[in-house]
Design a protein around this motif. Structure first.
Motif, mmCIF file in Angstrom:
data_model
loop_
_atom_site.group_PDB
_atom_site.id
_atom_site.type_symbol
_atom_site.label_atom_id
_atom_site.label_comp_id
_atom_site.label_asym_id
_atom_site.label_seq_id
_atom_site.Cartn_x
_atom_site.Cartn_y
_atom_site.Cartn_z
ATOM 1 N N ASP A 132 -16.458 -35.398 -37.186
ATOM 2 C CA ASP A 132 -16.113 -35.074 -38.572
ATOM 3 C C ASP A 132 -16.383 -33.594 -38.787
ATOM 4 O O ASP A 132 -17.492 -33.118 -38.551
ATOM 5 N N LEU A 133 -15.369 -32.899 -39.217
ATOM 6 C CA LEU A 133 -15.451 -31.479 -39.536
ATOM 7 C C LEU A 133 -15.256 -31.361 -41.039
ATOM 8 O O LEU A 133 -14.304 -31.930 -41.578
ATOM 9 N N SER A 134 -16.156 -30.688 -41.724
ATOM 10 C CA SER A 134 -15.996 -30.524 -43.170
ATOM 11 C C SER A 134 -16.454 -29.136 -43.579
ATOM 12 O O SER A 134 -17.269 -28.511 -42.912
ATOM 13 N N CYS A 135 -15.896 -28.672 -44.687
ATOM 14 C CA CYS A 135 -16.271 -27.362 -45.206
ATOM 15 C C CYS A 135 -16.461 -27.480 -46.710
ATOM 16 O O CYS A 135 -15.609 -28.017 -47.417
ATOM 17 N N ARG A 136 -17.610 -27.004 -47.150
ATOM 18 C CA ARG A 136 -17.901 -26.980 -48.586
ATOM 19 C C ARG A 136 -18.562 -25.646 -48.887
ATOM 20 O O ARG A 136 -19.535 -25.276 -48.221
ATOM 21 N N SER A 137 -18.010 -24.929 -49.831
ATOM 22 C CA SER A 137 -18.534 -23.617 -50.224
ATOM 23 C C SER A 137 -18.673 -22.694 -49.015
ATOM 24 O O SER A 137 -19.682 -22.023 -48.844
ATOM 25 N N ARG A 138 -17.658 -22.701 -48.142
ATOM 26 C CA ARG A 138 -17.571 -21.853 -46.951
ATOM 27 C C ARG A 138 -18.629 -22.165 -45.891
ATOM 28 O O ARG A 138 -18.832 -21.408 -44.958
ATOM 29 N N ILE A 139 -19.325 -23.286 -46.027
ATOM 30 C CA ILE A 139 -20.274 -23.734 -45.008
ATOM 31 C C ILE A 139 -19.590 -24.827 -44.191
ATOM 32 O O ILE A 139 -19.168 -25.853 -44.733
ATOM 33 N N LEU A 140 -19.456 -24.579 -42.912
ATOM 34 C CA LEU A 140 -18.828 -25.533 -42.007
ATOM 35 C C LEU A 140 -19.878 -26.499 -41.492
ATOM 36 O O LEU A 140 -20.969 -26.083 -41.085
ATOM 37 N N ARG A 141 -19.551 -27.774 -41.520
ATOM 38 C CA ARG A 141 -20.439 -28.798 -40.972
ATOM 39 C C ARG A 141 -19.641 -29.632 -39.993
ATOM 40 O O ARG A 141 -18.514 -30.038 -40.278
ATOM 41 N N VAL A 142 -20.244 -29.891 -38.836
ATOM 42 C CA VAL A 142 -19.635 -30.739 -37.822
ATOM 43 C C VAL A 142 -20.621 -31.859 -37.514
ATOM 44 O O VAL A 142 -21.784 -31.608 -37.197
ATOM 45 N N ASP A 143 -20.156 -33.107 -37.638
ATOM 46 C CA ASP A 143 -20.942 -34.289 -37.297
ATOM 47 C C ASP A 143 -20.274 -34.962 -36.106
ATOM 48 O O ASP A 143 -19.057 -35.187 -36.137
ATOM 49 N N VAL A 144 -21.053 -35.289 -35.096
ATOM 50 C CA VAL A 144 -20.535 -36.002 -33.928
ATOM 51 C C VAL A 144 -21.256 -37.343 -33.860
ATOM 52 O O VAL A 144 -22.475 -37.400 -33.680
ATOM 53 N N HIS A 145 -20.481 -38.413 -34.056
ATOM 54 C CA HIS A 145 -21.019 -39.769 -34.102
ATOM 55 C C HIS A 145 -20.811 -40.458 -32.758
ATOM 56 O O HIS A 145 -19.731 -40.376 -32.180
ATOM 57 N N ASP A 146 -21.852 -41.171 -32.305
ATOM 58 C CA ASP A 146 -21.696 -42.050 -31.148
ATOM 59 C C ASP A 146 -22.451 -43.342 -31.438
ATOM 60 O O ASP A 146 -23.087 -43.476 -32.480
ATOM 61 N N THR A 147 -22.358 -44.301 -30.536
ATOM 62 C CA THR A 147 -22.928 -45.630 -30.796
ATOM 63 C C THR A 147 -24.368 -45.799 -30.337
ATOM 64 O O THR A 147 -24.958 -46.848 -30.562
ATOM 65 N N SER A 148 -24.942 -44.793 -29.717
ATOM 66 C CA SER A 148 -26.320 -44.903 -29.245
ATOM 67 C C SER A 148 -27.301 -44.602 -30.374
ATOM 68 O O SER A 148 -27.161 -43.589 -31.065
ATOM 69 N N PRO A 149 -28.327 -45.443 -30.536
ATOM 70 C CA PRO A 149 -29.337 -45.144 -31.545
ATOM 71 C C PRO A 149 -30.359 -44.111 -31.060
ATOM 72 O O PRO A 149 -31.156 -43.606 -31.844
ATOM 73 N N GLU A 150 -30.327 -43.778 -29.774
ATOM 74 C CA GLU A 150 -31.309 -42.846 -29.214
ATOM 75 C C GLU A 150 -31.079 -41.427 -29.727
ATOM 76 O O GLU A 150 -29.973 -40.907 -29.676
ATOM 77 N N VAL A 151 -32.157 -40.832 -30.195
ATOM 78 C CA VAL A 151 -32.106 -39.454 -30.676
ATOM 79 C C VAL A 151 -32.130 -38.532 -29.459
ATOM 80 O O VAL A 151 -32.940 -38.729 -28.549
ATOM 81 N N PRO A 152 -31.251 -37.536 -29.415
ATOM 82 C CA PRO A 152 -31.254 -36.640 -28.264
ATOM 83 C C PRO A 152 -32.553 -35.852 -28.196
ATOM 84 O O PRO A 152 -33.137 -35.507 -29.224
ATOM 85 N N ALA A 153 -33.001 -35.599 -26.984
ATOM 86 C CA ALA A 153 -34.246 -34.870 -26.781
ATOM 87 C C ALA A 153 -33.967 -33.593 -25.993
ATOM 88 O O ALA A 153 -33.170 -33.594 -25.060
#
Length: 133
Positions: free
Chosen positions: A70-91
């Protein structure tokens, strides 16, 4: 109607879902660059493409399940979210100088304005996100 509140309040947004195929990572980069070009934000394209490549690669390699960007922009701030199915938090790992992997989160920490991990809005898994200004 957009179900993700982050996207629902954005000035513009774009979503791409890919299968867990390494060759699809290039399509994500190309799509991201085109979306940024369309919205006059090519100034962020190189950094955004580098960081999204790291996150999508992690999702494809480690979860072997579809990944949603998901790529979104609000008030010139770009946000990118990458979703996957693993509940494990990256380390973060301490990669050696000759290691071929293990630098992704360090790179994101160095280049992004902010980043984090949140539970998936729907279903299993998580989203790793970053912002650029």
């Amino acid at each position: 109607m957009c179900e993700d509140p982050q996207l629902a309040t954005a000035d513009w947004w774009y979503t791409l879902r890919i299968p867990a195929q390494p060759w699809m990572i290039g399509i994500v980069r190309s799509s991201l660059r085109l979306a940024l070009q369309q919205h006059g934000r090519l100034d962020l394209a190189d950094t955004a493409c580098l960081l999204v490549t790291e996150l999508v690669t992690n999702g494809v390699v480690h979860t072997k399940s579809p990944v949603t960007v998901d790529l979104s922009c609000r008030s010139r701030i770009l946000r990118v979210d990458v979703h996957d199915t693993s509940p494990e938090v990256p380390a973060r790992v301490n990669a050696g100088w000759d290691d071929e992997s293990g630098r992704g989160l360090t790179l994101i920490d160095s280049c992004a304005r902010a980043w984090g991990v949140r539970p998936a809005a729907q279903g299993p898994g998580k989203a790793v996100w970053f912002t650029l200004h």
